[in-house]
Design an enzyme around this catalytic site. Structure first.
Site, PDB file in Angstrom:
ATOM      1  N   LYS A  44      38.558  66.833  39.656  1.00 42.63           N
ATOM      2  CA  LYS A  44      37.866  66.292  40.831  1.00 42.63           C
ATOM      3  C   LYS A  44      38.825  66.212  42.006  1.00 42.63           C
ATOM      4  CE  LYS A  44      35.966  62.001  41.310  1.00 42.63           C
ATOM      5  NZ  LYS A  44      34.987  61.009  40.822  1.00 42.63           N
ATOM      6  N   LYS A  51      39.406  64.955  46.066  1.00 44.65           N
ATOM      7  CA  LYS A  51      38.943  64.098  47.150  1.00 44.65           C
ATOM      8  C   LYS A  51      38.779  64.946  48.415  1.00 44.65           C
ATOM      9  CE  LYS A  51      39.100  60.150  44.892  1.00 44.65           C
ATOM     10  NZ  LYS A  51      37.922  59.285  44.720  1.00 44.65           N
ATOM     11  N   HIS A  85      31.752  55.754  36.330  1.00 45.43           N
ATOM     12  CA  HIS A  85      32.924  55.698  37.219  1.00 45.43           C
ATOM     13  C   HIS A  85      34.096  54.945  36.603  1.00 45.43           C
ATOM     14  CE1 HIS A  85      35.039  53.113  40.314  1.00 45.43           C
ATOM     15  NE2 HIS A  85      35.350  54.313  40.742  1.00 45.43           N
ATOM     16  N   GLU A 118      35.091  60.109  33.289  1.00 47.83           N
ATOM     17  CA  GLU A 118      36.147  60.273  34.286  1.00 47.83           C
ATOM     18  C   GLU A 118      37.487  59.831  33.697  1.00 47.83           C
ATOM     19  OE1 GLU A 118      36.818  59.406  38.990  1.00 47.83           O
ATOM     20  OE2 GLU A 118      35.611  57.939  37.908  1.00 47.83           O
TER      21      GLU A 118
END
Length: 374
Positions: free
Chosen positions: A175, A177, A308, A328
């Site tokens: 992932k 940002k 999350h 995650e």
């Protein structure tokens, strides 16, 4: 061994400040809304019964709020004494009614989450099952992705090195940002990583709520070419309708839900068809008890689940969720615990240890800043 007449004898709570190796920045820092994150404040709860059964649970807060969550938990703890620890739903309601004046979301329920998780931990330990197995598994290995290597404080070269490290460790997805003031820089980062890893490695991007609708639509259209698993938090967490409009216009699935802190708020996302990937957080919504209600609704609406943070808890709910799910990987809390999660070939494995499957390390006790026993 289960005792039908068991009662809670004492409750212990602690506040632990877990430092991060390096402070991290996402788009909220670049837009001046927050400072880099340097610590995670963890509220722990230990519950022991008359017959010696024990449960361990924890909740957390980022940046401000740790003193408040500890103070609220200390007020709630006495209401658990002499109660039957098996009655988890009723005890959740009992604690929620004590704090009814400050509401049923946010801090009010995040303090309850530590107790709720401890009660689930205790109950699963009685039958010597992990919480995931206790709830009933659909899988014991869950696809996982790494977030901590893709923050905006890292240069592109550092990000590419982090990507290699993550994939070498057996993590499945990456992932990144996004949400920088200059969109072209975001696109450049994503393009570079996609080129670096090839077409088969799953990539997710996360804007941390920093775009308005127009910017999000533009960015989303440009990002569509990279075959992303999802676009996360493109808009304000509470813009349910905006996320739904984006979801209709973009090829990339929308993911959001981590900032929401009650079943009712997450229900809004589900009912307005705002997401493909729902991202609630066990400690933030108030523990496993409310999270299971969210899971049932998500299954009903054929949604996918990607909880999350807090992989130590989320590996259990992900194992027990019917549809596609991701966990995650963020290693921030690892120094707090004696145990580690097993990861290989892109999958995170459900612990076979009973309960949550984690116990506090000696290091965690050194980071303890507050403590109370009832």
């Amino acid at each position: 061994m289960a005792h039908h007449d068991d009662k809670i004898r004492h409750v212990e709570i602690s506040l632990i400040q877990v430092p991060l190796k390096n402070a991290v920045s996402d788009a909220k820092v670049l837009t001046g809304r927050q400072q880099p994150l340097s610590h995670v404040a963890v509220l722990t709860a230990d519950i022991e019964t008359v017959h010696g059964a024990r449960g361990f649970g924890f909740s957390y807060t980022l940046r401000a709020g740790s003193a408040a969550i500890f103070a609220h938990a200390r007020e709630l703890a006495p209401f658990l004494i002499d109660e039957d620890p098996n009655d988890i739903g009723r005890l959740w309601e009992k604690l929620a009614w004590q704090g009814a004046s400050i509401g049923r979301s946010g801090l009010a329920v995040q303090a309850i989450a530590a107790f709720d998780t401890a009660l689930w931990d205790l109950k699963a330990k009685r039958v010597e099952l992990s919480i995931g197995k206790f709830l009933g598994c659909y899988r014991t290995a869950i696809p996982c992705y790494n977030t901590s290597g893709g923050y905006l404080n890292a240069t592109l070269d550092e990000v590419l090195r982090n990507v290699d490290t993550s994939l070498d460790k057996g993590l499945g997805g990456i992932k990144l940002k996004v949400g920088q003031p200059d969109l072209s820089k975001d696109i450049e980062r994503v393009r570079a990583v996609r080129k670096h890893v090839g077409d088969s490695v799953p990539i997710m991007v996360d804007a941390n709520q920093q775009w308005d609708y127009t910017t999000a639509l533009r960015a989303g259209c440009e990002l569509d070419e990279f075959n992303l698993v999802w676009l996360e938090e493109p808009l304000s967490a509470y813009d349910y309708a905006g996320h739904a409009r984006l979801a209709e216009k973009l090829k990339t699935p929308i993911a959001t839900g981590e900032m929401l802190s009650s079943v009712a708020e997450v229900q809004n996302l589900i009912e307005q068809r705002s997401v493909t990937f729902l991202q609630p957080d066990v400690p933030r919504v108030g523990g496993f008890t409310p999270f299971l209600r969210i899971m049932a609704q998500a299954e009903q609406h054929r949604l996918k689940l990607a909880p999350h943070f807090v992989m130590e808890q989320h590996v259990h709910v992900a194992a027990a969720f019917q549809n596609e799910t991701w966990v995650e990987h963020i290693e921030w809390l690892e120094p707090m615990f004696n145990e580690r999660l097993e990861i290989k070939d892109g999958l995170m494995y459900l612990p076979t240890r009973p309960g949550v499957g984690f116990s506090l390390s000696g290091q965690a006790l050194e980071w303890r800043v507050a403590h109370a026993r009832v």
